[in-house]
Design a protein around this motif. Sequence first.
Motif, PDB file in Angstrom:
ATOM      1  N   GLN A 149       5.454  54.689  48.057  1.00 57.45           N
ATOM      2  CA  GLN A 149       5.065  53.447  47.397  1.00 57.45           C
ATOM      3  C   GLN A 149       3.553  53.382  47.167  1.00 57.45           C
ATOM      4  O   GLN A 149       3.107  52.662  46.290  1.00 57.45           O
ATOM      5  N   PHE A 150       2.792  54.106  47.957  1.00 59.69           N
ATOM      6  CA  PHE A 150       1.339  54.054  47.859  1.00 59.69           C
ATOM      7  C   PHE A 150       0.751  55.230  47.094  1.00 59.69           C
ATOM      8  O   PHE A 150      -0.430  55.229  46.771  1.00 59.69           O
ATOM      9  N   THR A 151       1.571  56.243  46.807  1.00 61.84           N
ATOM     10  CA  THR A 151       1.045  57.446  46.164  1.00 61.84           C
ATOM     11  C   THR A 151       1.643  57.744  44.792  1.00 61.84           C
ATOM     12  O   THR A 151       1.071  58.511  44.036  1.00 61.84           O
ATOM     13  N   GLU A 152       2.785  57.153  44.483  1.00 64.96           N
ATOM     14  CA  GLU A 152       3.422  57.442  43.198  1.00 64.96           C
ATOM     15  C   GLU A 152       2.739  56.654  42.084  1.00 64.96           C
ATOM     16  O   GLU A 152       2.622  55.432  42.146  1.00 64.96           O
ATOM     17  N   PRO A 153       2.276  57.342  41.037  1.00 62.23           N
ATOM     18  CA  PRO A 153       1.587  56.637  39.957  1.00 62.23           C
ATOM     19  C   PRO A 153       2.535  55.788  39.120  1.00 62.23           C
ATOM     20  O   PRO A 153       3.689  56.153  38.898  1.00 62.23           O
ATOM     21  N   SER A 154       2.020  54.669  38.662  1.00 63.47           N
ATOM     22  CA  SER A 154       2.775  53.775  37.807  1.00 63.47           C
ATOM     23  C   SER A 154       2.929  54.380  36.416  1.00 63.47           C
ATOM     24  O   SER A 154       2.056  55.108  35.939  1.00 63.47           O
ATOM     25  N   GLY A 155       4.031  54.061  35.782  1.00 59.09           N
ATOM     26  CA  GLY A 155       4.276  54.521  34.419  1.00 59.09           C
ATOM     27  C   GLY A 155       3.662  53.572  33.398  1.00 59.09           C
ATOM     28  O   GLY A 155       2.850  52.705  33.748  1.00 59.09           O
ATOM     29  N   PRO A 156       4.051  53.711  32.133  1.00 55.52           N
ATOM     30  CA  PRO A 156       3.527  52.812  31.091  1.00 55.52           C
ATOM     31  C   PRO A 156       3.844  51.356  31.447  1.00 55.52           C
ATOM     32  O   PRO A 156       4.997  51.026  31.725  1.00 55.52           O
ATOM     33  N   PRO A 157       2.841  50.484  31.473  1.00 57.80           N
ATOM     34  CA  PRO A 157       3.064  49.107  31.920  1.00 57.80           C
ATOM     35  C   PRO A 157       3.704  48.217  30.858  1.00 57.80           C
ATOM     36  O   PRO A 157       3.258  48.165  29.716  1.00 57.80           O
ATOM     37  N   ALA A 158       4.733  47.520  31.276  1.00 55.81           N
ATOM     38  CA  ALA A 158       5.433  46.598  30.386  1.00 55.81           C
ATOM     39  C   ALA A 158       4.541  45.441  29.947  1.00 55.81           C
ATOM     40  O   ALA A 158       4.715  44.903  28.853  1.00 55.81           O
ATOM     41  N   TRP A 159       3.566  45.067  30.779  1.00 54.60           N
ATOM     42  CA  TRP A 159       2.718  43.921  30.433  1.00 54.60           C
ATOM     43  C   TRP A 159       1.869  44.168  29.192  1.00 54.60           C
ATOM     44  O   TRP A 159       1.300  43.234  28.638  1.00 54.60           O
ATOM     45  N   LYS A 160       1.802  45.408  28.719  1.00 55.11           N
ATOM     46  CA  LYS A 160       1.058  45.683  27.483  1.00 55.11           C
ATOM     47  C   LYS A 160       1.855  45.306  26.242  1.00 55.11           C
ATOM     48  O   LYS A 160       1.284  45.122  25.173  1.00 55.11           O
ATOM     49  N   THR A 161       3.170  45.197  26.379  1.00 55.91           N
ATOM     50  CA  THR A 161       4.010  44.898  25.218  1.00 55.91           C
ATOM     51  C   THR A 161       4.881  43.655  25.392  1.00 55.91           C
ATOM     52  O   THR A 161       5.505  43.219  24.432  1.00 55.91           O
ATOM     53  N   ILE A 162       4.939  43.097  26.585  1.00 56.32           N
ATOM     54  CA  ILE A 162       5.760  41.919  26.865  1.00 56.32           C
ATOM     55  C   ILE A 162       4.826  40.779  27.289  1.00 56.32           C
ATOM     56  O   ILE A 162       3.925  41.001  28.099  1.00 56.32           O
ATOM     57  N   PRO A 163       5.007  39.565  26.770  1.00 56.24           N
ATOM     58  CA  PRO A 163       4.173  38.447  27.215  1.00 56.24           C
ATOM     59  C   PRO A 163       4.209  38.333  28.740  1.00 56.24           C
ATOM     60  O   PRO A 163       5.275  38.396  29.354  1.00 56.24           O
ATOM     61  N   SER A 164       3.019  38.177  29.333  1.00 57.45           N
ATOM     62  CA  SER A 164       2.912  38.198  30.796  1.00 57.45           C
ATOM     63  C   SER A 164       1.931  37.147  31.293  1.00 57.45           C
ATOM     64  O   SER A 164       0.939  36.854  30.626  1.00 57.45           O
ATOM     65  N   TRP A 165       2.221  36.621  32.491  1.00 56.97           N
ATOM     66  CA  TRP A 165       1.365  35.648  33.147  1.00 56.97           C
ATOM     67  C   TRP A 165       1.201  36.038  34.612  1.00 56.97           C
ATOM     68  O   TRP A 165       2.083  36.654  35.196  1.00 56.97           O
ATOM     69  N   SER A 166       0.073  35.626  35.178  1.00 56.89           N
ATOM     70  CA  SER A 166      -0.183  35.896  36.598  1.00 56.89           C
ATOM     71  C   SER A 166      -0.660  34.642  37.289  1.00 56.89           C
ATOM     72  O   SER A 166      -1.406  33.850  36.702  1.00 56.89           O
ATOM     73  N   LEU A 167      -0.231  34.473  38.527  1.00 59.00           N
ATOM     74  CA  LEU A 167      -0.750  33.442  39.406  1.00 59.00           C
ATOM     75  C   LEU A 167      -1.374  34.193  40.575  1.00 59.00           C
ATOM     76  O   LEU A 167      -0.686  34.961  41.257  1.00 59.00           O
ATOM     77  N   ILE A 168      -2.665  33.993  40.772  1.00 56.18           N
ATOM     78  CA  ILE A 168      -3.379  34.711  41.827  1.00 56.18           C
ATOM     79  C   ILE A 168      -3.835  33.713  42.871  1.00 56.18           C
ATOM     80  O   ILE A 168      -4.710  32.879  42.606  1.00 56.18           O
ATOM     81  N   GLY A 169      -3.227  33.783  44.052  1.00 57.86           N
ATOM     82  CA  GLY A 169      -3.583  32.891  45.141  1.00 57.86           C
ATOM     83  C   GLY A 169      -4.892  33.317  45.766  1.00 57.86           C
ATOM     84  O   GLY A 169      -5.063  34.475  46.132  1.00 57.86           O
ATOM     85  N   THR A 170      -5.800  32.394  45.890  1.00 59.99           N
ATOM     86  CA  THR A 170      -7.120  32.734  46.416  1.00 59.99           C
ATOM     87  C   THR A 170      -7.109  32.999  47.922  1.00 59.99           C
ATOM     88  O   THR A 170      -8.062  33.562  48.452  1.00 59.99           O
ATOM     89  N   GLN A 171      -6.045  32.638  48.615  1.00 57.40           N
ATOM     90  CA  GLN A 171      -5.958  32.879  50.052  1.00 57.40           C
ATOM     91  C   GLN A 171      -5.108  34.096  50.389  1.00 57.40           C
ATOM     92  O   GLN A 171      -4.899  34.404  51.563  1.00 57.40           O
ATOM     93  N   ASP A 172      -4.592  34.789  49.370  1.00 58.11           N
ATOM     94  CA  ASP A 172      -3.807  36.005  49.600  1.00 58.11           C
ATOM     95  C   ASP A 172      -4.788  37.136  49.887  1.00 58.11           C
ATOM     96  O   ASP A 172      -5.585  37.496  49.043  1.00 58.11           O
ATOM     97  N   HIS A 173      -4.718  37.697  51.092  1.00 57.54           N
ATOM     98  CA  HIS A 173      -5.641  38.769  51.486  1.00 57.54           C
ATOM     99  C   HIS A 173      -5.023  40.159  51.338  1.00 57.54           C
ATOM    100  O   HIS A 173      -5.684  41.156  51.605  1.00 57.54           O
ATOM    101  N   VAL A 174      -3.750  40.215  50.944  1.00 55.71           N
ATOM    102  CA  VAL A 174      -3.065  41.510  50.818  1.00 55.71           C
ATOM    103  C   VAL A 174      -3.224  42.061  49.408  1.00 55.71           C
ATOM    104  O   VAL A 174      -3.597  43.200  49.215  1.00 55.71           O
ATOM    105  N   ILE A 175      -2.901  41.263  48.418  1.00 53.73           N
ATOM    106  CA  ILE A 175      -2.963  41.717  47.031  1.00 53.73           C
ATOM    107  C   ILE A 175      -4.339  41.401  46.539  1.00 53.73           C
ATOM    108  O   ILE A 175      -4.996  41.577  45.816  1.00 53.73           O
TER     109      ILE A 175
END
Length: 131
Positions: free
Chosen positions: A105-131
């Motif tokens: 999970q930590f070494t396998e590279p990601s493939g072509p990202p869907a977020w480049k072609t599909i509408p996408s949104w993010s919610l980023i919690g300011t207290q999340d210390h992991v992501i």
Amino acid sequence: MLVAHSYGGFVATNAATGNENVEALVYIDAFAPDEGETAGELVTRGGSCVGSAFNVVPYDGGVDLYLPWEASASYPGFIDCFANGVDRDEAAVLFATQRPAAPAQFTEPSGPPAWKTIPSWSLIGTQDHVI
């Protein structure tokens, strides 16, 4: 709509690519990797509290990775890292029921990202210390 949290962002980013049934992506405190990025790189680059602080447990010819309860030199401990803002009793349940991670999970590279072609949104919690 495909909604992802945490490492699930890697899964959603790759699973939705080329999938006509997915019309939107939502990332909630989730990785949104670009092509070729690994979770290990994002954790290191993003200043995650997790780092490499995993307990390695042999399992079926391989290993499973678990976050430790106790703090170490570069890891503030489960409560202050993964379960910050959660009371101690609930954090203990989260710790005891955590699902294992695999080294790939930590070494396998990601493939072509869907977020480049599909509408996408993010919610980023300011207290999340992991992501």
